[in-house]
Motif scaffolding. Structure first.
Motif, short mmCIF file in Angstrom:
data_model
loop_
_atom_site.label_atom_id
_atom_site.label_comp_id
_atom_site.label_asym_id
_atom_site.label_seq_id
_atom_site.Cartn_x
_atom_site.Cartn_y
_atom_site.Cartn_z
N VAL A 1 0.83 -1.20 0.00
CA VAL A 1 0.00 0.00 0.00
C VAL A 1 0.87 1.26 0.00
O VAL A 1 1.95 1.28 0.58
N ASN A 2 0.39 2.29 -0.71
CA ASN A 2 1.08 3.57 -0.76
C ASN A 2 0.05 4.66 -0.97
O ASN A 2 -1.16 4.43 -0.84
N ASP A 3 0.51 5.85 -1.31
CA ASP A 3 -0.41 6.98 -1.46
C ASP A 3 -1.36 6.82 -2.64
O ASP A 3 -2.36 7.53 -2.72
N LEU A 4 -1.04 5.91 -3.56
CA LEU A 4 -1.90 5.71 -4.72
C LEU A 4 -2.81 4.49 -4.57
O LEU A 4 -3.46 4.07 -5.53
N THR A 5 -2.83 3.90 -3.37
CA THR A 5 -3.76 2.80 -3.12
C THR A 5 -5.14 3.40 -2.82
O THR A 5 -5.29 4.19 -1.88
N PHE A 6 -6.14 3.05 -3.61
CA PHE A 6 -7.48 3.63 -3.46
C PHE A 6 -8.34 2.68 -2.64
O PHE A 6 -8.54 1.52 -3.01
N TYR A 7 -8.82 3.18 -1.51
CA TYR A 7 -9.66 2.36 -0.64
C TYR A 7 -11.12 2.52 -1.05
O TYR A 7 -11.64 3.63 -1.18
N ILE A 8 -11.78 1.40 -1.24
CA ILE A 8 -13.15 1.38 -1.74
C ILE A 8 -14.14 1.69 -0.60
O ILE A 8 -14.06 1.09 0.47
N SER A 9 -15.04 2.59 -0.84
CA SER A 9 -16.09 2.86 0.14
C SER A 9 -17.44 2.36 -0.36
O SER A 9 -18.25 1.83 0.40
N GLN A 10 -17.72 2.52 -1.68
CA GLN A 10 -18.98 2.04 -2.24
C GLN A 10 -18.72 0.74 -3.01
O GLN A 10 -18.54 0.73 -4.22
N LYS A 11 -18.69 -0.36 -2.27
CA LYS A 11 -18.30 -1.64 -2.83
C LYS A 11 -19.26 -2.14 -3.90
O LYS A 11 -18.88 -2.89 -4.79
N GLU A 12 -20.53 -1.72 -3.81
CA GLU A 12 -21.52 -2.21 -4.76
C GLU A 12 -21.28 -1.67 -6.18
O GLU A 12 -21.83 -2.17 -7.15
N LYS A 13 -20.42 -0.65 -6.31
CA LYS A 13 -20.18 -0.03 -7.61
C LYS A 13 -18.96 -0.63 -8.33
O LYS A 13 -18.61 -0.17 -9.42
N THR A 14 -18.29 -1.62 -7.72
CA THR A 14 -17.07 -2.15 -8.32
C THR A 14 -16.90 -3.61 -7.97
O THR A 14 -17.76 -4.21 -7.30
N ILE A 15 -15.81 -4.21 -8.43
CA ILE A 15 -15.57 -5.63 -8.18
C ILE A 15 -14.72 -5.85 -6.93
O ILE A 15 -14.58 -6.98 -6.47
N TYR A 16 -14.14 -4.76 -6.37
CA TYR A 16 -13.19 -4.90 -5.28
C TYR A 16 -13.89 -4.87 -3.93
O TYR A 16 -14.91 -4.19 -3.75
N GLY A 17 -13.28 -5.60 -2.97
CA GLY A 17 -13.86 -5.63 -1.64
C GLY A 17 -13.20 -4.71 -0.65
O GLY A 17 -13.76 -4.41 0.40
N ASN A 18 -11.99 -4.23 -0.96
CA ASN A 18 -11.30 -3.39 0.01
C ASN A 18 -10.50 -2.26 -0.63
O ASN A 18 -10.58 -1.11 -0.24
N MET A 19 -9.70 -2.56 -1.65
CA MET A 19 -8.80 -1.54 -2.19
C MET A 19 -8.40 -1.93 -3.61
O MET A 19 -8.61 -3.07 -4.04
N VAL A 20 -7.79 -0.97 -4.32
CA VAL A 20 -7.24 -1.25 -5.65
C VAL A 20 -5.99 -0.41 -5.82
O VAL A 20 -5.99 0.79 -5.51
N PRO A 21 -4.86 -1.00 -6.28
CA PRO A 21 -3.63 -0.23 -6.50
C PRO A 21 -3.71 0.54 -7.81
O PRO A 21 -4.16 0.01 -8.82
N LEU A 22 -3.29 1.79 -7.80
CA LEU A 22 -3.31 2.63 -8.99
C LEU A 22 -1.91 3.14 -9.30
O LEU A 22 -1.01 3.06 -8.44
N ASP A 23 -1.71 3.68 -10.50
CA ASP A 23 -0.38 4.02 -10.97
C ASP A 23 -0.07 5.51 -10.99
O ASP A 23 1.07 5.90 -11.21
#
Length: 877
Positions: free
Chosen positions: A759-781
């Motif tokens: 995890v780093n500053d570009l790790t996006f933590y999911i709050s509205q899980k129903e809108k995506t496939i992820y359950g907690n976070m997604v790494p971004l570039d």
């Protein structure tokens, strides 16, 4: 197992081509010449074949500057720094493969046949020989089974050098620098069996192309003169850590290699103590001297108002650590400094102990090392379990500074376990007995670990320091190098390697996933050397390279803080390469698992979106031949002037002074090479390089109005023309690309696997899980991607979105393309988007623009899907 090699790695092809381009203008496949060596009284004559470079220094300098510019190097040479050319390649990226392939390519293009590979150590020599052996079939298939002979120089068989000189096949001689650096070496002495000649003369007369492996180890005056004495045509110098960059032509530094995914990612699991103040801890950091006194900087535990703290104090001869520690009772007996030796870098204490700079005593040294071993074994089992169904053998490497800590001998001379071996076996038995790992490694604890060390004459293992004799190193490294494939087989029990002399260059294994350094004294090992043994990408049981970045992670179990480790590695890279590695070393404690939302694969929105984009495609290219002829002929017509080949001559006066032989250049000439060129089959040559028909090539050349240049310098003209044609061709192919679905072939849902990230500053933590496939976070570039994900969450018109995984790749003529986002946007109607996010003012490379064009062409074949290049979500409105 047989290791497989990918012949299409672009960065390796670029490194090879950089050398080839240095000799632009050299006549095609005519770089050899016949010669004869006359014996005493002209009664004996040796015939042979050597290399000949006929283009001028001016042409080589011009070529050099073009290559440096094409490769994006900051320093463009103003002058030619001798006939030495440096190639910088990070450890683990295939440096040896590159220079072996360069040999084949130089022969194919220019006809050069004689090559000498100079190495600084037995370790590297054995590694080079192993690479020549395992790549032989690979290169034979690539280069039409051209005759090639490789051998290692043996001072007991110097007559073999006659074959090196006389053979008309490609000859590759591997030789250790110490075999010819001194006048007393056999190779430099007259030999009756060679009719009074010196063996080295057979090398000198061939004007070999000399490849210098790890040249930073050959920068002493003696070694530089030895290489000069080979009478080379040029030297090609390959290393990750050059001392001097002579005519740098290609650079693949650690940052580029890491960012391109050519080496493993690095994570650090730091093992440090806290509140460890129960023993008399002391560590010597530095000793120094002035004109009047000596002093030492010592790390000890000191009483403070906030409790005991570990602090650095300055001490002189006669100082008492009891007083310097503010009266800590534990230092009361035996901790007066009796002496400070600056030359030998140690201090003497009143209790009879000597402590060298970097050494420590007291504290929890043994406890830390024992815990490091336990952590390494645990990490090994975790990866063994994770990769067992993927056919990947996991190896762990322990660096130790004393062989006795791993293996000792009883009075009868029988080997017995040292403390490291005992601790390892205890840890292995404990972890392997747990239900999660039981039966995972189907071998006994005695079979899974071993030590690779030099042996003495009695067969006992010993510490192999820098001054170790060559035979000791041979005992060590032959075992490692020659059993490389067996070591990678899951049927081979050995998984944990304890090593001393393998710390240096020359040994690595692609499947080292854990590295643990166990030092009781200061370590001379640099961090880059340490991680270098495990940076190479892993292979499976078929010998195929694993490209998955989720698998290719090297864990360093370090007895220091993550911050200290990262700082030292960063400093080494900045000092040696002049580039920043900041942010690329991962803290093991920051590792998290990206989880998919439970049931996402049944979500109606996901299924609607996925069903529209899940199909794989193939492409065909369409372009008008007339457009190609027009644009390519124009490009060739605008090429720089094609200059004639010249022959260069340099006359040197040899003189003697007190220091030995010196030389002065007294004259130099260059003249146009007045010779009849053997013009190659022009149409066949260009056809092989471009794939175009002969009639199309003829139209291009005729309309370019540059055919007269073919008679000025045929090879330079052909290579320049090929480069221009291919550039135009690539552009037209992309402009006219057409995709079609491959039946029902889909990207498989099973590839949506949980994976670990740091995890780093570009790790996006999911709050509205129903809108995506992820359950907690997604790494971004990038920050652009982060803002895009944030907007997708808060905007009501974005019904569903997700970051396309790394394995979702679209094939293009210039490499695979991985788009950024898939999303559903709803206003009056529902629209399915695939989006590529780029910064507003970002200057895209030509290759990036072309891949984006291919992305659009791909998704044009999918009903109801729109592809967009955007900066923000609102650009989709």
């Amino acid at each position: 197992m047989k290791l497989h090699f990918d012949p299409n790695q672009q960065y390796q092809l670029d490194a090879v081509q950089s050398i080839i381009d240095i000799f632009e203008g050299q006549p095609l496949n005519q770089g050899d010449f016949g010669f004869s060596i006359s014996g005493n009284g002209q009664l004996f004559n040796e015939n042979g074949v050597g290399n000949r470079i006929v283009i001028s220094d001016e042409q080589i300098l011009k070529n050099l500057r073009v290559v440096q510019g094409k490769n994006g190097l900051a320093d463009i040479s103003e002058n030619l720094d001798g006939m030495h050319f440096s190639i910088e390649m990070e450890t683990g990226t295939g440096k040896t493969y590159v220079y072996i392939r360069t040999i084949y390519e130089l022969n194919k293009k220019y006809g050069f046949k004689k090559f000498v590979i100079v190495v600084p150590s037995v370790a590297i020599r054995e590694g080079v020989l192993k690479n020549l052996e395992i790549t032989f079939d690979h290169f034979q298939n690539l280069y039409d089974r051209i005759p090639v002979h490789f051998d290692v120089y043996d001072s007991k068989k110097v007559s073999g050098l006659r074959g090196f000189a006389s053979s008309n096949a490609i000859q590759i001689l591997v030789i250790n620098i110490d075999s010819f650096a001194k006048d007393a070496n056999v190779i430099n002495r007259e030999n009756d069996k060679l009719t009074g000649k010196k063996p080295i003369e057979f090398i000198q007369t061939t004007r070999p192309i000399v490849i210098v492996d790890e040249p930073q180890n050959m920068e002493t005056e003696i070694r530089k003169k030895a290489i000069e004495n080979l009478n080379y045509s040029c030297t090609l110098r390959y290393s990750a850590t050059h001392t001097n960059l002579y005519n740098l032509i290609y650079s693949l530094d650690p940052v580029k290699a890491y960012d391109l995914g050519l080496v493993k990612q690095i994570e650090v699991d730091s093992i440090v103590t806290e509140n460890d103040f129960n023993d008399a801890f002391i560590k010597l950091e530095k000793v120094s001297a002035t004109k009047t006194r000596t002093s030492a900087r010592i790390l000890i535990d000191v009483n403070t108002n906030d409790g005991v703290k570990r602090k650095t104090v300055s001490a002189r001869v006669g100082d008492d650590l009891y007083k310097l520690s503010k009266n800590r009772e534990i230092y009361k007996q035996g901790y007066i400094i009796n002496g400070i030796d600056v030359a030998a870098e140690y201090i003497s204490l009143s209790n009879g102990e000597d402590l060298f700079v970097g050494d420590a005593q007291g504290g929890m040294t043994d406890e830390i090392m024992k815990f490091q071993i336990e952590k390494t074994v645990k990490e090994h089992f975790i990866k063994e379990k994770k990769y067992q169904d993927k056919g990947i053998k996991v190896l762990s490497l322990f660096f130790i500074d004393r062989v006795a800590n791993y293996r000792q001998y009883d009075e009868a001379g029988n080997p017995v376990h040292g403390k490291f071996a005992k601790w390892f076996e205890d840890a292995f038995k404990s972890i392997s007995s747990k239900s999660a790992y039981k039966g995972l490694i189907p071998f006994s604890v005695e079979e899974v670990h071993n030590g690779y060390f030099a042996k003495d004459k009695k067969g006992k293992f010993k510490d192999s320091q820098k001054a170790a004799k060559a035979q000791s190193d041979i005992d060590t490294f032959k075992l490692i190098m020659k059993d490389k494939e067996r070591l990678l087989s899951t049927d081979e029990p050995l998984r944990f390697i304890f090593s001393h002399s393998a710390l240096r260059e020359g040994w690595d294994s692609p499947n080292v996933f854990q590295i643990c350094t166990l030092n009781e004294t200061r370590s001379e090992l640099k961090k880059r050397q340490e991680i270098g043994r495990g940076l190479r990408l892993a292979v499976d049981q078929s010998g195929l390279r694993i490209q998955n970045p989720l698998i290719n992670k090297l864990t360093v179990i370090a007895n220091e803080s993550y911050e200290d480790f990262a700082k030292q590695l960063q400093n080494e890279i900045e000092n040696e390469c002049g580039v920043s590695f900041k942010g690329r070393i991962k803290n093991r404690k920051n590792q998290k698992t990206v989880k998919y939302r439970k049931g996402f694969d049944l979500d109606e929105n996901f299924l609607k979106l996925w069903d529209k984009i899940k199909y794989q495609t193939r492409y065909r290219v369409m372009y008008e031949t007339g457009d190609l002829v027009e644009k390519a002929s124009k490009a060739i017509g605008n090429m720089p002037e094609i200059k004639e080949a010249v022959i260069k001559s340099t006359k040197t006066a040899v003189k003697f002074d007190e220091g030995g032989i010196i030389s002065d250049v007294v004259s130099s000439y260059s003249t146009v090479w007045d010779n009849t060129f053997q013009v190659p089959d022009v149409l066949s040559y260009i056809q092989n390089k471009t794939g175009l028909t002969r009639s199309t090539i003829m139209q291009i050349l005729t309309r370019s109005n540059r055919l007269d240049d073919l008679l000025v310098n045929p090879q330079l003209f052909l290579d320049s023309a090929v480069a221009e044609i291919n550039e135009v061709l690539n552009g037209l192919m992309i402009d006219g690309i057409k995709y079609e679905k491959i039946g029902d072939v889909e990207y498989e849902m099973r590839l949506f696997e949980e994976y670990e990230i740091h995890v780093n500053d570009l790790t996006f933590y999911i709050s509205q899980k129903e809108k995506t496939i992820y359950g907690n976070m997604v790494p971004l570039d990038s920050g652009i991607e982060y803002q895009f994900a944030k907007d997708c969450e808060i905007r009501e018109d974005i019904e569903f979105y997700f970051k396309l995984p790394f394995w979702f790749k679209i094939k293009t003529p210039i490499g695979n393309y991985n788009p950024d986002w898939a999303l559903i946007k709803t206003n009056e109607s529902t629209i399915y988007f695939v989006a590529e996010t780029k910064s507003e003012n970002q200057e895209l490379k030509i290759s990036e623009k072309r891949k984006i064009k291919c992305g659009k062409a791909h998704f044009d074949e999918f009903d109801g899907v729109k592809y967009r290049q955007v900066v923000k979500v609102s650009d989709l409105d």
